[in-house]
Design an enzyme around this catalytic site. Structure first.
Site, PDB file in Angstrom:
ATOM      1  N   ASN A   7      -8.177   3.859   8.331  1.00 35.03           N
ATOM      2  CA  ASN A   7      -7.583   2.729   9.042  1.00 35.03           C
ATOM      3  C   ASN A   7      -7.735   2.818  10.551  1.00 35.03           C
ATOM      4  OD1 ASN A   7      -5.752   4.855   7.999  1.00 35.03           O
ATOM      5  ND2 ASN A   7      -4.304   3.985   9.460  1.00 35.03           N
ATOM      6  N   CYS A  67       1.451   2.195  12.538  1.00 31.37           N
ATOM      7  CA  CYS A  67       2.690   2.853  12.146  1.00 31.37           C
ATOM      8  C   CYS A  67       3.072   3.952  13.122  1.00 31.37           C
ATOM      9  CB  CYS A  67       2.553   3.458  10.755  1.00 31.37           C
ATOM     10  SG  CYS A  67       1.621   2.417   9.670  1.00 31.37           S
ATOM     11  N   GLN A  84      -7.866  -0.405   3.283  1.00 31.44           N
ATOM     12  CA  GLN A  84      -8.677  -0.972   4.377  1.00 31.44           C
ATOM     13  C   GLN A  84     -10.021  -1.503   3.890  1.00 31.44           C
ATOM     14  OE1 GLN A  84      -8.002  -1.452   7.636  1.00 31.44           O
ATOM     15  NE2 GLN A  84      -5.932  -0.622   7.536  1.00 31.44           N
ATOM     16  N   GLY A 134       0.814  -1.213   0.000  1.00 32.82           N
ATOM     17  CA  GLY A 134       0.000   0.000   0.000  1.00 32.82           C
ATOM     18  C   GLY A 134       0.850   1.266   0.000  1.00 32.82           C
ATOM     19  N   THR A 135       1.931   1.241   0.742  1.00 33.84           N
ATOM     20  CA  THR A 135       2.776   2.437   0.818  1.00 33.84           C
ATOM     21  C   THR A 135       3.338   2.787  -0.551  1.00 33.84           C
ATOM     22  OG1 THR A 135       3.340   1.905   3.104  1.00 33.84           O
ATOM     23  CG2 THR A 135       4.828   3.411   1.942  1.00 33.84           C
ATOM     24  N   SER A 171      -3.395  -3.417  -0.661  1.00 32.58           N
ATOM     25  CA  SER A 171      -2.281  -4.087   0.007  1.00 32.58           C
ATOM     26  C   SER A 171      -2.697  -5.495   0.414  1.00 32.58           C
ATOM     27  CB  SER A 171      -1.900  -3.278   1.253  1.00 32.58           C
ATOM     28  OG  SER A 171      -0.936  -3.975   1.993  1.00 32.58           O
ATOM     29  N   HIS A 179      -1.731  -7.784   2.542  1.00 33.62           N
ATOM     30  CA  HIS A 179      -1.787  -8.333   3.914  1.00 33.62           C
ATOM     31  C   HIS A 179      -2.983  -7.855   4.723  1.00 33.62           C
ATOM     32  CE1 HIS A 179      -0.042  -4.889   6.352  1.00 33.62           C
ATOM     33  NE2 HIS A 179       0.319  -4.512   5.145  1.00 33.62           N
ATOM     34  N   THR A 229      12.380  -7.726 -10.482  1.00 31.85           N
ATOM     35  CA  THR A 229      11.923  -9.109 -10.648  1.00 31.85           C
ATOM     36  C   THR A 229      10.617  -9.337  -9.905  1.00 31.85           C
ATOM     37  OG1 THR A 229      14.187  -9.857 -10.885  1.00 31.85           O
ATOM     38  CG2 THR A 229      12.579 -11.532 -10.219  1.00 31.85           C
TER      39      THR A 229
END
Ligand code: PLP
Length: 397
Positions: free
Chosen positions: A153, A328, A181, A73-74, A201, A203, A239
């Site tokens: 979030n 964070c 989110q 996401g970042t 994202s 995860h 890659t």
């Protein structure tokens, strides 16, 4: 050791679904080829990446050529904002965002400001919502991008993205949304939302960490973020992380298929938790929006006269994992920028704890967490709490 560990921090990250892991496993060893190689090993990796891209495109209602894999996401947020700002600088240098964005957006905006761009930070109301009227008022002839998140979030507030995006489009302004989110909790179709760029994202929806997506609508002018090989149609060299891409593809397909039943389930867990907490603990406040404008998995609570950090530490020792503000920024004692923007009073903002539920939680988890919370609040309110001490010192002066 606590007798039971309960994980209520699913907005920070979710456990990998075993079905997703099973789909990823062959790509660590047997099918390890570099997807850019011109041989059978490479072609098998390409086929897996193509399938994952197809799955993402299907869920988003996008073309496969509009789906770009990133490291999360970042990176997607950075690329969307920086890439559009750089490619469209001749048209204008004004961007619009909101005061409650994730730091991946806010820090990128701040760094652009240092490079001569101008950014308008839209305020939010007490529930954390941006007003469409404020967004429209901020749009100018030199505005090139609006970036507002789909769901927050920390407090789970859902933003009126489609309404803002339609206004932006009518003025020739690009629209980005951070939907990190929202996947698995809200329908996320790029045409319904009318967005030009969208970040995801893996995860956050039971997929692997370190993998994300940036959706870029065909025809959008955007600079490359990483220069290197010809991967991602030369837009993002490097890659391919084949196992993670495979995992993200499976996870998003499952999150979409299970969305309605998961949302009902999460809402029942969250509401069971809230009604128990309100019945058993005094002086508790729910931060954020009402039910229909809030993600089903989120409960952001402030406990009067307590610091969120203190409470979290006690809960952690009791085996309950939650979070203060966003993951964070936790670890710092400053009140969350989201709660500050919502004009939540400082003491309440400092007392905020985010409980976020996931599909792996059960009713027993909720009951255990409530029991622990009742004890933790009691202990913290009776004991010598640093924050309480600090505020008492301040008020005495
Ligand atoms: N945007 C939002 C709204 C988030 O909640 C997060 C993660 O917490 C991110 C962006 C960053 O995503 P990642 O962890 O994949 O870099």
């Amino acid at each position: 050791m606590p007798e039971r560990n309960v994980y209520l921090d699913n907005a920070a990250t979710t456990p990998l679904d075993p079905v997703v892991l099973a789909e990823m496993m062959p790509y660590f060893r047997e099918i390890f080829g570099n997807a850019s190689s011109q041989h059978a090993f490479g072609r098998r990796a390409v086929a897996a990446i193509d399938l994952a891209r197809d799955r993402v495109a299907n869920v988003l209602g996008a073309g496969i050529g509009e789906v770009y894999f990133t490291s999360g996401g970042t990176e997607s947020d950075n690329w969307a904002i920086r890439g559009v700002a750089k490619a469209n600088a001749k048209k204008g240098k004004h961007l619009i965002t909101s005061a409650v964005e994730h730091h991946a957006v806010l820090s990128t905006m701040r760094s652009l400001e240092k490079e001569g761009y101008e950014v308008t930070y839209l305020p939010v109301d007490k529930e954390g919502r941006v007003s469409v009227e404020d967004a429209v008022r901020a749009m100018r002839d030199d505005t090139i991008l609006v970036s507002v998140m789909l769901a927050n979030n920390e407090v789970g507030t859902i933003q009126p993205i489609r309404e803002i995006a339609l206004e932006a489009r009518a003025r020739g302004i690009l629209m980005h949304t951070d939907a990190v989110q929202a996947i698995g909790l809200l329908p996320v179709k790029v045409d319904d939302l009318s967005v030009d760029l969208l970040s995801l994202s893996g995860h956050k929806f039971y997929g692997p960490k370190g993998i994300g997506v940036l959706y870029i609508r065909k025809g959008v002018r955007i600079d490359k973020l990483l220069t290197g090989g010809a991967q991602e149609r030369t837009m993002r060299g490097g890659t391919y992380n084949t196992p993670a891409i495979v995992g993200l593809g499976k996870a998003i397909e499952m999150a979409d298929a299970e969305r309605e039943s998961n949302v009902d389930y999460l809402r029942s867990l969250r509401d069971r938790f809230l009604s128990e907490v309100f019945a058993k603990i005094e002086d508790v406040h729910l931060n954020g929006a009402s039910e229909d404008q809030r993600l089903a998995n989120n409960a952001n609570l402030s406990f009067g006269f307590l610091s969120g950090e203190t409470l979290l530490q006690i809960l952690d020792r009791m085996g309950v994992a939650a979070s203060a503000g966003s993951a964070c920024s936790s670890g710092t004692l400053e009140a969350s920028h989201v709660l500050q923007a919502m004009s939540v009073p400082e003491d309440r903002a400092r007392g905020a704890v985010r409980f976020s539920f996931g599909k792996c939680n059960s009713d027993e988890d909720v009951d255990h967490a409530v029991d622990a919370l009742v004890k933790a609040v009691d202990r913290a309110r009776q004991g010598k709490n640093l924050f309480l001490q600090e505020s008492a010192d301040k008020t005495e002066v």
